[in-house]
Design an enzyme around this catalytic site. Structure first.
Site, PDB file in Angstrom:
ATOM      1  N   GLU A 158       0.806  -1.235   0.000  1.00 61.58           N
ATOM      2  CA  GLU A 158       0.000   0.000   0.000  1.00 61.58           C
ATOM      3  C   GLU A 158       0.837   1.282   0.000  1.00 61.58           C
ATOM      4  O   GLU A 158       0.628   2.166   0.837  1.00 61.58           O
ATOM      5  CB  GLU A 158      -0.957  -0.014   1.201  1.00 61.58           C
ATOM      6  CG  GLU A 158      -1.858  -1.231   1.193  1.00 61.58           C
ATOM      7  CD  GLU A 158      -2.699  -1.377   2.463  1.00 61.58           C
ATOM      8  OE1 GLU A 158      -2.657  -0.480   3.318  1.00 61.58           O
ATOM      9  OE2 GLU A 158      -3.399  -2.399   2.586  1.00 61.58           O
ATOM     10  N   GLU A 273      -5.935 -10.970  -1.053  1.00 63.61           N
ATOM     11  CA  GLU A 273      -6.733 -10.777   0.173  1.00 63.61           C
ATOM     12  C   GLU A 273      -8.231 -10.767  -0.138  1.00 63.61           C
ATOM     13  O   GLU A 273      -8.991  -9.972   0.440  1.00 63.61           O
ATOM     14  CB  GLU A 273      -6.348  -9.455   0.863  1.00 63.61           C
ATOM     15  CG  GLU A 273      -4.867  -9.317   1.157  1.00 63.61           C
ATOM     16  CD  GLU A 273      -4.487  -8.034   1.904  1.00 63.61           C
ATOM     17  OE1 GLU A 273      -5.386  -7.344   2.421  1.00 63.61           O
ATOM     18  OE2 GLU A 273      -3.291  -7.740   1.961  1.00 63.61           O
TER      19      GLU A 273
HETATM   20  O1  9MR Z   1      -6.969  -8.377   8.844  1.00 57.94           O
HETATM   21  C1  9MR Z   1      -5.900  -7.672   9.419  1.00 57.94           C
HETATM   22  C2  9MR Z   1      -6.253  -7.219  10.816  1.00 57.94           C
HETATM   23  O2  9MR Z   1      -6.441  -8.339  11.651  1.00 57.94           O
HETATM   24  C3  9MR Z   1      -5.153  -6.299  11.360  1.00 57.94           C
HETATM   25  O3  9MR Z   1      -5.576  -5.781  12.599  1.00 57.94           O
HETATM   26  C4  9MR Z   1      -4.887  -5.176  10.380  1.00 57.94           C
HETATM   27  C5  9MR Z   1      -3.753  -4.303  10.846  1.00 57.94           C
HETATM   28  O4  9MR Z   1      -2.539  -5.021  10.899  1.00 57.94           O
HETATM   29  O5  9MR Z   1      -4.561  -5.689   9.112  1.00 57.94           O
HETATM   30  C6  9MR Z   1      -5.589  -6.467   8.552  1.00 57.94           C
HETATM   31  O6  9MR Z   1      -5.162  -6.948   7.298  1.00 57.94           O
HETATM   32  C7  9MR Z   1      -4.902  -5.968   6.298  1.00 57.94           C
HETATM   33  C8  9MR Z   1      -3.732  -6.446   5.472  1.00 57.94           C
HETATM   34  O7  9MR Z   1      -2.628  -6.701   6.310  1.00 57.94           O
HETATM   35  C9  9MR Z   1      -3.353  -5.444   4.405  1.00 57.94           C
HETATM   36  N1  9MR Z   1      -4.500  -5.097   3.579  1.00 57.94           N
HETATM   37  C10 9MR Z   1      -5.728  -4.734   4.297  1.00 57.94           C
HETATM   38  C11 9MR Z   1      -6.081  -5.807   5.323  1.00 57.94           C
HETATM   39  C12 9MR Z   1      -7.398  -5.480   6.012  1.00 57.94           C
HETATM   40  O8  9MR Z   1      -7.278  -4.297   6.745  1.00 57.94           O
END
Ligand code: 9MR
Length: 368
Positions: A158, A273
């Site tokens: 990102e 994802e």
């Molecule tokens: O699903 C993930 C959540 O449990 C965490 O709290 C969060 C922050 O680390 O990240 C979420 O996963 C993200 C992923 O790492 C990157 N793309 C967006 C995902 C959803 O927010």
């Protein structure tokens, strides 16, 4: 023994054929997503967390369906280096071992991100003249730790945010403030040197529709990927997060054109994802149909593209999803999000069938 008559021969052949067809339809009925994907030279997987390891039925479903695993949280810097200079791989290692023990690919997520950093890191990056080792030391140590065990790394996650107003669309994050746009190149070179065998991925969201905010992101990503190629930056693939929403303007032709642009630059693509947010409500069947329809239409295009190597959903069962964070969803089952292939009782949902159909319809990958 009397020679077999033509009719007996034909009859035998026919019953062998119908037996094979029967076996095939029994297979098609039950085969898990990981087997279907493997048959096509693709992979199917999902994210998970060690917090779920105590849930035996869930873990059984995970082992059955997933051929690739990615840590949902435990591979992030906020977890691995919560204390400066102390790398704690215990949770990420357990996930990697689980993947190895179950014959799954393991994906690394994520080395360099604007989010989920330990507070000490953001402070250090924002201080005067931050040392480049804040970036290279970590990438090198983590990639080297997992060398030979990781299929693909989300090296930078990102990095694009057109709303921040830069002409190159880069996000005004602590990494950019500290090292300028070169932080991306440095991260990929460092990762490649630490594990030459891992596929290096740039991962981002908003790659799905033609909505203006997404189109701006896609434009910036193409610029980033072109720049990587021009400068010889070792990035191999674009990861499309695909956090989809029912009711959005998803247009198959738009996605097809975008993927064609990416692959024309020599990149492979993967879905990293996938999940589908919906609007909640009591009509579970209608919601499940809408979620499945969108996931199916998305994957029909994504998997039709021969450069797409696999698909990962952001979770496996509605039992565990990042979308389920609102307090009321804990007690009103009908309002809980249903974004994933299995329901919260681990039953296959229409989305599971849509993914299975899209994988079954995908062309065979070379070598698959
Ligand atoms: O699903 C993930 C959540 O449990 C965490 O709290 C969060 C922050 O680390 O990240 C979420 O996963 C993200 C992923 O790492 C990157 N793309 C967006 C995902 C959803 O927010």
């Amino acid at each position: 023994m009397a020679p077999l008559s033509r009719r007996a021969l034909l009859g035998g052949a026919l019953s062998a054929l119908s037996l094979a067809a029967g076996r095939h339809s029994a297979w098609a009925e039950v085969a898990a997503l990981r087997e279907r994907a493997l048959r096509k030279g693709l992979f199917y997987g999902c994210c998970a967390s060690t917090a779920h390891f105590g849930d035996a039925p869930f873990i059984q479903a995970l082992a059955r369906e997933a051929g690739a695993l990615v840590p949902e949280w435990e591979g992030k810097r906020g977890r691995i280096e919560a204390r400066r200079g102390v790398l704690d791989f215990s949770a990420a290692d357990r996930l990697a071992e689980f993947a190895a023990n179950h014959g799954m690919l393991f994906r690394g997520h994520t080395l360099v991100w604007w989010n989920s950093n330990p507070a000490w890191l953001n402070a250090a990056l924002d201080a005067a003249s931050p040392p480049e080792s804040l970036l290279t030391g970590y990438v090198d140590a983590v990639v080297a730790h997992f060398r030979g065990r990781v299929h693909s790394w989300d090296v930078v996650n990102e990095a694009i945010e057109p709303k921040d107003g830069r002409p190159d669309g880069l996000r005004a994050c602590p990494w950019l403030r500290a090292f300028g746009p070169a932080y991306l190149d440095i991260a990929y070179h460092t990762a490649r040197a630490a594990d030459p065998g891992a596929l290096l991925v740039y991962n981002d969201y908003g790659m799905d529709t033609a909505d203006p905010w997404q189109a701006a992101r896609q434009h910036a990503v193409i610029g980033l990927l072109e720049g990587f190629r021009r400068r010889g930056v070792p990035c191999d693939a674009l990861g499309l997060q695909a956090h989809l929403k029912t009711g959005s303007n998803f247009d198959q032709e738009h996605l097809r054109r975008f993927l064609a642009e990416v692959t024309a630059l020599g990149y492979r693509t993967l879905i990293t994802e996938l999940d589908v947010a919906d609007h909640g409500g009591m009509d579970i069947a209608a919601r499940d149909r809408a979620v499945a329809d969108l996931a199916g239409r998305y994957l029909e295009v994504a998997l039709d593209q021969p450069q797409t190597i696999g698909v990962v959903t952001w979770g496996l069962s509605d039992r565990y999803t990042w979308l389920d964070r609102r307090p009321w969803t804990r007690w009103v089952e009908a309002w809980r999000p249903r974004p994933l292939p299995l329901d919260s009782a681990l039953r296959r949902k229409p989305m599971w069938h849509a993914i299975a159909r899209a994988i079954d319809a995908a062309p065979h990958r070379p070598g698959g």
